[in-house]
Design a protein around this motif. Structure first.
Motif, PDB file in Angstrom:
ATOM      1  N   LEU A 100       0.127 -37.798 -11.429  1.00  0.00           N
ATOM      2  CA  LEU A 100       0.727 -37.976 -10.105  1.00  0.00           C
ATOM      3  C   LEU A 100       1.657 -39.172 -10.086  1.00  0.00           C
ATOM      4  CD1 LEU A 100      -2.457 -37.342  -7.906  1.00  0.00           C
ATOM      5  CD2 LEU A 100      -0.662 -35.707  -8.549  1.00  0.00           C
ATOM      6  N   ALA A 101       2.689 -39.079  -9.275  1.00  0.00           N
ATOM      7  CA  ALA A 101       3.671 -40.165  -9.172  1.00  0.00           C
ATOM      8  C   ALA A 101       3.290 -41.122  -8.050  1.00  0.00           C
ATOM      9  CB  ALA A 101       5.061 -39.581  -8.935  1.00  0.00           C
ATOM     10  N   SER A 102       4.049 -42.192  -7.961  1.00  0.00           N
ATOM     11  CA  SER A 102       3.769 -43.209  -6.944  1.00  0.00           C
ATOM     12  C   SER A 102       4.064 -42.719  -5.537  1.00  0.00           C
ATOM     13  CB  SER A 102       4.580 -44.480  -7.235  1.00  0.00           C
ATOM     14  OG  SER A 102       5.970 -44.193  -7.271  1.00  0.00           O
ATOM     15  N   ASP A 103       4.722 -41.554  -5.395  1.00  0.00           N
ATOM     16  CA  ASP A 103       4.984 -41.043  -4.049  1.00  0.00           C
ATOM     17  C   ASP A 103       3.702 -40.613  -3.342  1.00  0.00           C
ATOM     18  OD1 ASP A 103       4.370 -38.685  -5.391  1.00  0.00           O
ATOM     19  OD2 ASP A 103       6.334 -37.745  -5.059  1.00  0.00           O
ATOM     20  N   GLN A 104       2.580 -40.583  -4.087  1.00  0.00           N
ATOM     21  CA  GLN A 104       1.294 -40.285  -3.456  1.00  0.00           C
ATOM     22  C   GLN A 104       0.785 -41.464  -2.631  1.00  0.00           C
ATOM     23  OE1 GLN A 104      -0.274 -37.066  -3.889  1.00  0.00           O
ATOM     24  NE2 GLN A 104       1.871 -36.835  -4.522  1.00  0.00           N
ATOM     25  N   LEU A 105       1.463 -42.595  -2.706  1.00  0.00           N
ATOM     26  CA  LEU A 105       1.027 -43.815  -2.015  1.00  0.00           C
ATOM     27  C   LEU A 105       1.840 -44.055  -0.750  1.00  0.00           C
ATOM     28  CD1 LEU A 105       0.650 -46.052  -5.201  1.00  0.00           C
ATOM     29  CD2 LEU A 105      -1.143 -44.788  -3.986  1.00  0.00           C
ATOM     30  N   GLN A 106       2.194 -42.983  -0.064  1.00  0.00           N
ATOM     31  CA  GLN A 106       3.047 -43.101   1.120  1.00  0.00           C
ATOM     32  C   GLN A 106       2.395 -43.922   2.228  1.00  0.00           C
ATOM     33  OE1 GLN A 106       6.119 -42.448   1.466  1.00  0.00           O
ATOM     34  NE2 GLN A 106       6.439 -41.341  -0.432  1.00  0.00           N
ATOM     35  N   ALA A 107       1.078 -43.831   2.366  1.00  0.00           N
ATOM     36  CA  ALA A 107       0.408 -44.604   3.421  1.00  0.00           C
ATOM     37  C   ALA A 107       0.596 -46.089   3.196  1.00  0.00           C
ATOM     38  CB  ALA A 107      -1.081 -44.246   3.465  1.00  0.00           C
ATOM     39  N   ALA A 108       0.548 -46.512   1.946  1.00  0.00           N
ATOM     40  CA  ALA A 108       0.758 -47.932   1.636  1.00  0.00           C
ATOM     41  C   ALA A 108       2.212 -48.321   1.860  1.00  0.00           C
ATOM     42  CB  ALA A 108       0.349 -48.204   0.189  1.00  0.00           C
ATOM     43  N   ARG A 109       3.133 -47.457   1.445  1.00  0.00           N
ATOM     44  CA  ARG A 109       4.553 -47.752   1.640  1.00  0.00           C
ATOM     45  C   ARG A 109       4.880 -47.844   3.135  1.00  0.00           C
ATOM     46  NH1 ARG A 109       7.935 -44.372  -2.008  1.00  0.00           N
ATOM     47  NH2 ARG A 109       8.144 -46.239  -3.283  1.00  0.00           N
ATOM     48  N   ALA A 110       4.296 -46.943   3.934  1.00  0.00           N
ATOM     49  CA  ALA A 110       4.540 -46.985   5.379  1.00  0.00           C
ATOM     50  C   ALA A 110       3.997 -48.256   6.001  1.00  0.00           C
ATOM     51  CB  ALA A 110       3.899 -45.758   6.038  1.00  0.00           C
ATOM     52  N   ALA A 111       2.995 -48.852   5.356  1.00  0.00           N
ATOM     53  CA  ALA A 111       2.411 -50.105   5.859  1.00  0.00           C
ATOM     54  C   ALA A 111       3.132 -51.330   5.328  1.00  0.00           C
ATOM     55  CB  ALA A 111       0.937 -50.167   5.483  1.00  0.00           C
ATOM     56  N   GLY A 112       4.219 -51.116   4.577  1.00  0.00           N
ATOM     57  CA  GLY A 112       5.032 -52.239   4.108  1.00  0.00           C
ATOM     58  C   GLY A 112       4.778 -52.662   2.684  1.00  0.00           C
ATOM     59  N   ALA A 113       3.997 -51.896   1.924  1.00  0.00           N
ATOM     60  CA  ALA A 113       3.690 -52.263   0.547  1.00  0.00           C
ATOM     61  C   ALA A 113       4.753 -51.742  -0.417  1.00  0.00           C
ATOM     62  CB  ALA A 113       2.325 -51.721   0.138  1.00  0.00           C
ATOM     63  N   LEU A 114       4.821 -52.371  -1.570  1.00  0.00           N
ATOM     64  CA  LEU A 114       5.589 -51.869  -2.701  1.00  0.00           C
ATOM     65  C   LEU A 114       4.642 -51.002  -3.527  1.00  0.00           C
ATOM     66  CD1 LEU A 114       7.136 -55.314  -3.678  1.00  0.00           C
ATOM     67  CD2 LEU A 114       8.332 -53.457  -2.499  1.00  0.00           C
ATOM     68  N   VAL A 115       5.111 -49.872  -4.035  1.00  0.00           N
ATOM     69  CA  VAL A 115       4.195 -48.964  -4.718  1.00  0.00           C
ATOM     70  C   VAL A 115       4.689 -48.632  -6.127  1.00  0.00           C
ATOM     71  CG1 VAL A 115       3.425 -47.977  -2.531  1.00  0.00           C
ATOM     72  CG2 VAL A 115       5.258 -46.850  -3.825  1.00  0.00           C
ATOM     73  N   ALA A 116       3.737 -48.271  -6.986  1.00  0.00           N
ATOM     74  CA  ALA A 116       4.059 -47.931  -8.367  1.00  0.00           C
ATOM     75  C   ALA A 116       2.896 -47.154  -8.970  1.00  0.00           C
ATOM     76  CB  ALA A 116       4.331 -49.194  -9.188  1.00  0.00           C
ATOM     77  N   SER A 117       3.117 -46.630 -10.157  1.00  0.00           N
ATOM     78  CA  SER A 117       2.025 -46.054 -10.941  1.00  0.00           C
ATOM     79  C   SER A 117       2.099 -46.618 -12.351  1.00  0.00           C
ATOM     80  CB  SER A 117       2.082 -44.520 -10.970  1.00  0.00           C
ATOM     81  OG  SER A 117       3.148 -44.054 -11.770  1.00  0.00           O
ATOM     82  N   VAL A 118       0.930 -46.833 -12.943  1.00  0.00           N
ATOM     83  CA  VAL A 118       0.818 -47.361 -14.307  1.00  0.00           C
ATOM     84  C   VAL A 118      -0.196 -46.495 -15.034  1.00  0.00           C
ATOM     85  CG1 VAL A 118       0.114 -49.301 -15.747  1.00  0.00           C
ATOM     86  CG2 VAL A 118       1.359 -49.727 -13.608  1.00  0.00           C
ATOM     87  N   HIS A 119       0.264 -45.743 -16.040  1.00  0.00           N
ATOM     88  CA  HIS A 119      -0.625 -44.828 -16.761  1.00  0.00           C
ATOM     89  C   HIS A 119      -0.767 -45.263 -18.212  1.00  0.00           C
ATOM     90  CE1 HIS A 119      -1.203 -40.966 -19.139  1.00  0.00           C
ATOM     91  NE2 HIS A 119      -2.353 -41.188 -18.540  1.00  0.00           N
ATOM     92  N   PRO A 120      -1.922 -45.811 -18.601  1.00  0.00           N
ATOM     93  CA  PRO A 120      -2.136 -46.196 -19.996  1.00  0.00           C
ATOM     94  C   PRO A 120      -2.348 -44.956 -20.858  1.00  0.00           C
ATOM     95  CG  PRO A 120      -4.123 -46.589 -18.711  1.00  0.00           C
ATOM     96  CD  PRO A 120      -3.069 -46.142 -17.743  1.00  0.00           C
ATOM     97  N   ILE A 121      -1.586 -44.842 -21.936  1.00  0.00           N
ATOM     98  CA  ILE A 121      -1.603 -43.621 -22.743  1.00  0.00           C
ATOM     99  C   ILE A 121      -2.586 -43.782 -23.897  1.00  0.00           C
ATOM    100  CG2 ILE A 121      -0.154 -41.942 -23.976  1.00  0.00           C
ATOM    101  CD1 ILE A 121       2.242 -43.171 -22.480  1.00  0.00           C
TER     102      ILE A 121
END
Length: 275
Positions: A100-121
């Motif tokens: 999943l991409a960081s766009d799944q964190l819309q609730a945090a973004r709407a609250a003013g957060a910066l969002v990202a995803s980090v996937h260790p391979i």
């Protein structure tokens, strides 16, 4: 400058390893570790060696960075609960999903957060071993540039190697690991079963397949896939391909279908083979 604070939401194998490494490298001060049960929270705190286990969402303290180390199906609800529990304006919220991409964190973004995803391979089956040998681990990263400006240096500090990926192709990115690992096993299983169908004992079949598989893999990583390709398709010997497909299908229809499905993509690889 004060060390920024990090709160973990969920602390399975990935969360525990990241928590321990980031704390020991002084990248972050571990604030809270919120899990489903007091027992799992305590186990995580013992592994990480820092942090506090709050009794619930209502007891979370504000932090600079929040890591959602939860299962994929819990990312959206956990993010929504986090946005309700603490002020997120200016904070960084990231998850660790490979699919999943960081766009799944819309609730945090709407609250003013910066969002990202980090996937260790890598596999996290043994957290202790992973934590001890994490240096050199690649991590697929994507998200807000300002979030990655904070996360990438922290990843590099614990020996990780961040690799930027296209968020819109996150599912294809995750499928790459399935091709490189899971489906590779499936193809090798077909080879072993085919040897056995020709009367070769299973243990001997492994020995027959081993040099072919290991040398092919070594050549792919040394030369690239097109240059590593050999065999009837690479030679343009489609009469042999047709006979093999017919014989394999007669032996086992499902394996014959797998053989047939691989002919076209292998032909495409052959077209790209250096002459």
């Amino acid at each position: 400058m004060p060390v920024p604070t990090l709160t973990l939401i969920g602390a399975g194998h990935v969360g525990r390893v990241f928590g321990r490494l980031l704390a020991r490298a002084s990248c972050f001060t571990i604030e809270d570790v919120l899990t489903r049960s007091p027992a799992s929270a305590q186990a995580a705190l013992d592994f990480i060696g820092a942090g506090r286990a709050p009794g619930g969402w209502d007891q979370l303290r504000p932090a600079n960075v929040y890591m959602l180390a939860v299962s994929d199906d819990q990312i959206v609800p956990a993010c929504a609960a986090l946005a309700q529990a603490v002020p997120l304006a200016g904070a960084v919220v990231f998850h660790c999903s490979g699919a999943l991409a960081s766009d799944q964190l819309q609730a945090a973004r709407a609250a003013g957060a910066l969002v990202a995803s980090v996937h260790p391979i890598r596999s996290f089956a043994d957290p202790q071993a992973v934590a001890s040998g994490f240096a050199g681990t690649y991590c697929g990263v994507e998200g807000d540039a300002a979030a990655l400006a904070i996360l990438n240096p922290a990843l590099e500090a614990i020996g990780a190697r961040p690799v930027a990926i296209d968020a819109s192709a996150k599912t294809v990115y995750h499928a790459a690991a399935v091709f490189a690992s899971n489906y590779l096993v499936t193809v090798l299983d077909a080879a072993l079963r085919a040897y056995q169908a020709a009367g070769v004992p299973e243990a001997v079949a492994r020995e027959l397949a081993k040099p072919l598989a290991t040398e092919s893999l070594a050549n792919v990583f040394r030369l690239g896939a097109p240059a590593a390709l050999s065999g009837p398709v690479a030679r343009g010997d489609y009469a042999t391909v047709a006979r093999q497909q017919q014989a394999v299908t007669a032996w086992d229809a499902a394996t014959g279908a797998l053989y047939e499905a691989l002919v076209a993509p292998t032909t495409d690889v052959a077209r790209r083979k250096p002459r």
